[in-house]
Motif scaffolding. Structure first.
Motif, PDB file in Angstrom:
ATOM      1  N   ASN A   1     110.671 131.350  44.764  1.00  0.00           N
ATOM      2  CA  ASN A   1     109.814 130.373  45.444  1.00  0.00           C
ATOM      3  C   ASN A   1     108.786 131.009  46.380  1.00  0.00           C
ATOM      4  O   ASN A   1     108.428 130.436  47.414  1.00  0.00           O
ATOM      5  CB  ASN A   1     110.677 129.365  46.223  1.00  0.00           C
TER       6      ASN A   1
ATOM      7  N   GLU B   1     101.300 135.400  45.675  1.00  0.00           N
ATOM      8  CA  GLU B   1     101.541 136.031  44.380  1.00  0.00           C
ATOM      9  C   GLU B   1     100.750 137.339  44.299  1.00  0.00           C
ATOM     10  O   GLU B   1      99.542 137.376  44.548  1.00  0.00           O
ATOM     11  CB  GLU B   1     101.122 135.103  43.244  1.00  0.00           C
TER      12      GLU B   1
ATOM     13  N   PRO C   1     105.350 131.494  47.757  1.00  0.00           N
ATOM     14  CA  PRO C   1     104.164 130.637  47.684  1.00  0.00           C
ATOM     15  C   PRO C   1     103.107 131.250  46.767  1.00  0.00           C
ATOM     16  O   PRO C   1     102.902 132.476  46.796  1.00  0.00           O
ATOM     17  CB  PRO C   1     103.681 130.568  49.130  1.00  0.00           C
ATOM     18  N   PRO C   2     102.438 130.449  45.967  1.00  0.00           N
ATOM     19  CA  PRO C   2     101.404 130.985  45.057  1.00  0.00           C
ATOM     20  C   PRO C   2     100.346 131.803  45.788  1.00  0.00           C
ATOM     21  O   PRO C   2      99.777 132.734  45.220  1.00  0.00           O
ATOM     22  CB  PRO C   2     100.808 129.727  44.435  1.00  0.00           C
ATOM     23  N   GLN C   3     100.102 131.465  47.048  1.00  0.00           N
ATOM     24  CA  GLN C   3      99.089 132.193  47.828  1.00  0.00           C
ATOM     25  C   GLN C   3      99.471 133.661  48.034  1.00  0.00           C
ATOM     26  O   GLN C   3      98.600 134.480  48.350  1.00  0.00           O
ATOM     27  CB  GLN C   3      98.891 131.514  49.190  1.00  0.00           C
TER      28      GLN C   3
ATOM     29  N   ARG D   1     106.213 139.157  43.252  1.00  0.00           N
ATOM     30  CA  ARG D   1     105.926 138.226  42.156  1.00  0.00           C
ATOM     31  C   ARG D   1     106.763 136.968  42.349  1.00  0.00           C
ATOM     32  O   ARG D   1     107.911 137.021  42.795  1.00  0.00           O
ATOM     33  CB  ARG D   1     106.267 138.860  40.809  1.00  0.00           C
ATOM     34  N   ARG D   2     106.202 135.857  41.966  1.00  0.00           N
ATOM     35  CA  ARG D   2     106.822 134.568  42.201  1.00  0.00           C
ATOM     36  C   ARG D   2     107.777 134.177  41.089  1.00  0.00           C
ATOM     37  O   ARG D   2     107.447 134.313  39.918  1.00  0.00           O
ATOM     38  CB  ARG D   2     105.720 133.503  42.355  1.00  0.00           C
TER      39      ARG D   2
END
Length: 384
Positions: free
Chosen positions: A148, A154, A150-152, A380-381
């Motif tokens: 989890n 990645e 955050p995509p920000q 990495r997410r």
């Protein structure tokens, strides 16, 4: 009574380091067909080498800071390493001879050529080991999956330096080269997981100066290692802070991108209490951290990794072990480090990375099969 205990500890410490030389004298040197005066000179030389840490103590007041010119430090490490390796080889040869004797019931003998070959091999391996230890390490890439994330964040990159041990071995030129390579790695953050130095602030005033040039977009963060506590911890914390490095002793910083957060937290070293300083406190380090934000924990020693995993830490970065320094030696270090000595481990849902170290203690600067490193960790997410 206290004085007696100190003398006793002093004697045991230096006798321990004399054991390999005593074994080499008894089992390698004395059986050689050499003149007595050569054997005597050789025995004295071996005993002098065995007391490298005693000479270090005389040079600076501490076994952790040999204040000799760098060539002398390198020479002592080579000689000390060669004696240790030869002692191990001699034990192996004696065991092999014992097995052969038990099978054949023949005379116990060993050609002198075998003894000389073992010594030559030990000296060669020690030279390689010291060269490996003293180099400016390359950047090692490691990918870490963070549940989890955050995509920000990645692809976020952390560069870990650890166990620099700036000293007469790891000099200002070495530190400058490390800083230049670290800055060129293009990390978003640089983290240093302790053991910056070996020596007092006065001794290491020049060696630490290049650290002020470390640069990363989100900053440079660090925690103390056990060696900082050996040399006036408060003075060193002030000096490192003056270099523009943000220390995180039982504290954290929240990095933010477009409303998302990543926490970098740090704890003090396990040796802090014995030095009269604040012991590691993960609860204090995480107090006030953004809820749900992944936590990257800086902890010099890996021993408490399972407790960190139980607290929901996503990634722990540690050093301290120097990767075991020599292949096979890591097994001996595992019990004192909860089984964590070198590389990446999965501890519950947490990833632990134990770096082999960027430098290492100049009292035993040898690396064979456990290379030094600067570690670039890419996050990495994963969705859990």
């Amino acid at each position: 009574m206290l004085g007696y205990e100190r003398v006793r500890s002093f004697a045991i410490f230096h006798l321990f380091f004399a054991l390999p030389s005593l074994l080499v004298i008894a089992r390698w040197l004395l059986p050689l067909s050499l003149p007595v005066w050569i054997k005597l000179a050789g025995a004295i030389a071996l005993l002098v080498v065995s007391q490298y840490h005693l000479w270090s103590r005389f040079s600076s007041g501490s076994v952790f800071a040999p204040e000799f010119p760098r060539p002398v430090v390198l020479l002592f490490n080579w000689a000390f390493g060669a004696v240790l390796l030869l002692a191990v080889m001699q034990i192996a040869i004696d065991v092999a001879n014992l097995v052969e004797w038990s099978i054949r019931r023949g005379a116990w003998s060993m050609p002198e050529a075998v003894r000389y070959a073992a010594a030559a091999l030990a000296m060669l391996l020690a030279a390689i080991g010291v060269a490996n230890a003293a180099r400016v390490p390359p950047v090692t890439d490691v990918t870490v999956a963070i549940p989890n994330l955050p995509p920000q964040f990645e692809g976020y990159r952390l560069l870990q330096l650890t166990d620099l041990h700036l000293s007469r071995l790891f000099t200002v030129r070495w530190a400058q080269a490390v800083v230049e390579r670290a800055n060129a790695a293009g990390a978003d953050s640089i983290v240093v997981t302790g053991d910056f130095i070996d020596g007092s602030v006065q001794m290491r005033r020049d060696e630490v100066k290049p650290l002020a040039q470390l640069r990363a977009a989100d900053g440079v963060f660090a925690v103390p290692g056990n060696h900082e506590y050996f040399f006036d911890y408060p003075a060193w914390m002030r000096r490192i802070d003056e270099q523009g490095i943000r220390m995180l002793p039982n504290a954290h910083v929240a990095l933010r991108r477009d409303g998302a957060a990543l926490v970098i937290a740090g704890v003090t070293d396990l040796s802090a209490r014995g030095a009269g300083q604040q012991p590691p406190d993960l609860s204090a380090a995480l107090a006030g951290a953004p809820a749900g934000a992944p936590v990257v924990l800086l902890d010099h020693q890996p021993r408490n990794a399972r407790a960190a995993a139980a607290r929901g830490v996503a990634l722990q970065l540690s050093g301290h072990t120097h990767g075991g320094m020599i292949v096979g030696l890591a097994r001996l270090l595992e019990p004192a480090n909860a089984g964590f000595v070198s590389g990446k481990y999965q501890v519950g849902d947490m990833t632990l990375y134990v770096s082999n170290g960027t430098g290492l203690w100049p009292g035993f600067a040898l690396r064979l099969g456990r290379p030094s490193e600067m570690t670039r960790l890419t996050l990495r997410r994963t969705v859990g």
